[in-house]
Motif scaffolding. Structure first.
Motif, PDB file in Angstrom:
ATOM      1  N   ASN A  75       0.855  -1.185   0.000  1.00 41.44           N
ATOM      2  CA  ASN A  75       0.000   0.000   0.000  1.00 41.44           C
ATOM      3  C   ASN A  75       0.888   1.231   0.000  1.00 41.44           C
ATOM      4  O   ASN A  75       2.114   1.111   0.048  1.00 41.44           O
ATOM      5  N   LEU A  76       0.294   2.393  -0.047  1.00 43.50           N
ATOM      6  CA  LEU A  76       1.080   3.624  -0.136  1.00 43.50           C
ATOM      7  C   LEU A  76       1.937   3.879   1.100  1.00 43.50           C
ATOM      8  O   LEU A  76       2.899   4.643   1.041  1.00 43.50           O
ATOM      9  N   ASP A  77       1.619   3.223   2.210  1.00 41.92           N
ATOM     10  CA  ASP A  77       2.416   3.393   3.433  1.00 41.92           C
ATOM     11  C   ASP A  77       3.500   2.324   3.575  1.00 41.92           C
ATOM     12  O   ASP A  77       4.222   2.305   4.580  1.00 41.92           O
ATOM     13  N   THR A  78       3.634   1.447   2.583  1.00 37.64           N
ATOM     14  CA  THR A  78       4.693   0.440   2.608  1.00 37.64           C
ATOM     15  C   THR A  78       6.036   1.172   2.618  1.00 37.64           C
ATOM     16  O   THR A  78       6.262   2.099   1.848  1.00 37.64           O
ATOM     17  N   VAL A  79       6.924   0.744   3.507  1.00 34.64           N
ATOM     18  CA  VAL A  79       8.235   1.384   3.664  1.00 34.64           C
ATOM     19  C   VAL A  79       9.252   0.692   2.758  1.00 34.64           C
ATOM     20  O   VAL A  79       9.276  -0.537   2.649  1.00 34.64           O
ATOM     21  N   ILE A  80      10.089   1.483   2.125  1.00 31.23           N
ATOM     22  CA  ILE A  80      11.170   0.957   1.285  1.00 31.23           C
ATOM     23  C   ILE A  80      12.238   0.392   2.222  1.00 31.23           C
ATOM     24  O   ILE A  80      12.742   1.098   3.098  1.00 31.23           O
ATOM     25  N   THR A  81      12.553  -0.878   2.041  1.00 31.58           N
ATOM     26  CA  THR A  81      13.554  -1.529   2.892  1.00 31.58           C
ATOM     27  C   THR A  81      14.893  -1.616   2.165  1.00 31.58           C
ATOM     28  O   THR A  81      14.967  -1.412   0.948  1.00 31.58           O
ATOM     29  N   GLU A  82      15.922  -1.957   2.904  1.00 31.62           N
ATOM     30  CA  GLU A  82      17.260  -2.108   2.340  1.00 31.62           C
ATOM     31  C   GLU A  82      17.293  -3.232   1.305  1.00 31.62           C
ATOM     32  O   GLU A  82      18.047  -3.186   0.348  1.00 31.62           O
ATOM     33  N   ASN A  83      16.464  -4.241   1.489  1.00 31.67           N
ATOM     34  CA  ASN A  83      16.443  -5.396   0.580  1.00 31.67           C
ATOM     35  C   ASN A  83      15.371  -5.272  -0.498  1.00 31.67           C
ATOM     36  O   ASN A  83      14.968  -6.265  -1.075  1.00 31.67           O
ATOM     37  N   HIS A  84      14.917  -4.068  -0.759  1.00 35.41           N
ATOM     38  CA  HIS A  84      13.832  -3.860  -1.721  1.00 35.41           C
ATOM     39  C   HIS A  84      14.191  -4.412  -3.094  1.00 35.41           C
ATOM     40  O   HIS A  84      15.308  -4.261  -3.558  1.00 35.41           O
ATOM     41  N   ARG A  85      13.227  -5.061  -3.736  1.00 35.52           N
ATOM     42  CA  ARG A  85      13.392  -5.566  -5.103  1.00 35.52           C
ATOM     43  C   ARG A  85      12.305  -4.982  -5.989  1.00 35.52           C
ATOM     44  O   ARG A  85      11.153  -4.914  -5.589  1.00 35.52           O
ATOM     45  N   CYS A  86      12.675  -4.633  -7.191  1.00 35.31           N
ATOM     46  CA  CYS A  86      11.717  -4.132  -8.173  1.00 35.31           C
ATOM     47  C   CYS A  86      11.100  -5.341  -8.877  1.00 35.31           C
ATOM     48  O   CYS A  86      11.432  -5.650 -10.021  1.00 35.31           O
ATOM     49  N   SER A  87      10.215  -6.029  -8.191  1.00 32.13           N
ATOM     50  CA  SER A  87       9.621  -7.275  -8.685  1.00 32.13           C
ATOM     51  C   SER A  87       8.353  -7.002  -9.495  1.00 32.13           C
ATOM     52  O   SER A  87       7.862  -5.867  -9.565  1.00 32.13           O
TER      53      SER A  87
END
Length: 187
Positions: A75-87
């Protein structure tokens, strides 16, 4: 002249020339190395191999155990993490928010450089970038691994090439990539 990419190649000589990703991958396969990863990762692996003779394993990106849970409930409040992947899941979420969304270099860099921000911030960054694109002087970012694209852009930006055709730019690229050193357009 550019040497052949062989096991005996001096590391400085290797680093002095432009290599296609396919050539790098073929070298890796011929020498029992992993051919996976980005061009930059493969180049680093070959550099280490030529220096030491040791085969490095590709860097495995750690997956956070909570990552999968997050991906199922974006959702729009999802936080970008260090392990984020552009899946594909992330792409589908952003397409539901931004119909013309795609992972541009700018947005991929935004994810990398803004750990802790939210998907709402990504949406805002996307629209800000779309506004910047309306400026006639705007130039899209070109990733470091896309040397050819940067060369062609710089070739046509040089006033002395005004009126030249793409074929002439490509010929200039083929000439510079045969030479040792930087592949940047020098004019």
């Amino acid at each position: 002249m550019r040497p052949d990419l062989k096991r005996e190649l001096d590391v400085q000589e290797f680093q002095s020339f432009y290599w296609l990703k396919e050539e790098l991958q073929n070298f890796c396969r011929q020498n029992g190395m992993s051919a996976s990863g980005s061009k930059i990762e493969i180049t680093d692996r070959i550099t280490a191999f030529l220096q030491t003779g040791e085969i490095q394993k590709p860097l495995k990106k750690r997956k956070s155990p909570t990552n999968e849970a997050i991906l199922t409930d974006l959702n729009l409040d999802t936080v970008i993490t260090e392990n984020h992947r552009c899946s594909q899941t992330v792409r589908a979420f952003f397409k539901s928010e931004i119909p013309k969304f795609h992972f541009s270099t700018y947005i991929q860099n935004y994810f990398r450089e803004n750990v802790g921000k939210t998907y709402r911030d990504v949406v805002n960054a996307w629209y800000e970038e779309q506004e910047r694109k309306k400026d006639p002087l705007y130039k899209k970012q070109i990733g470091l691994q896309f040397e050819y694209n940067q060369f062609i852009r710089d070739y046509f930006a040089d006033p002395k090439n005004k009126g030249n055709h793409r074929e002439e730019a490509i010929r200039a690229w083929y000439e510079i990539k045969k030479l040792p050193g930087s592949n940047k357009y020098k004019g």
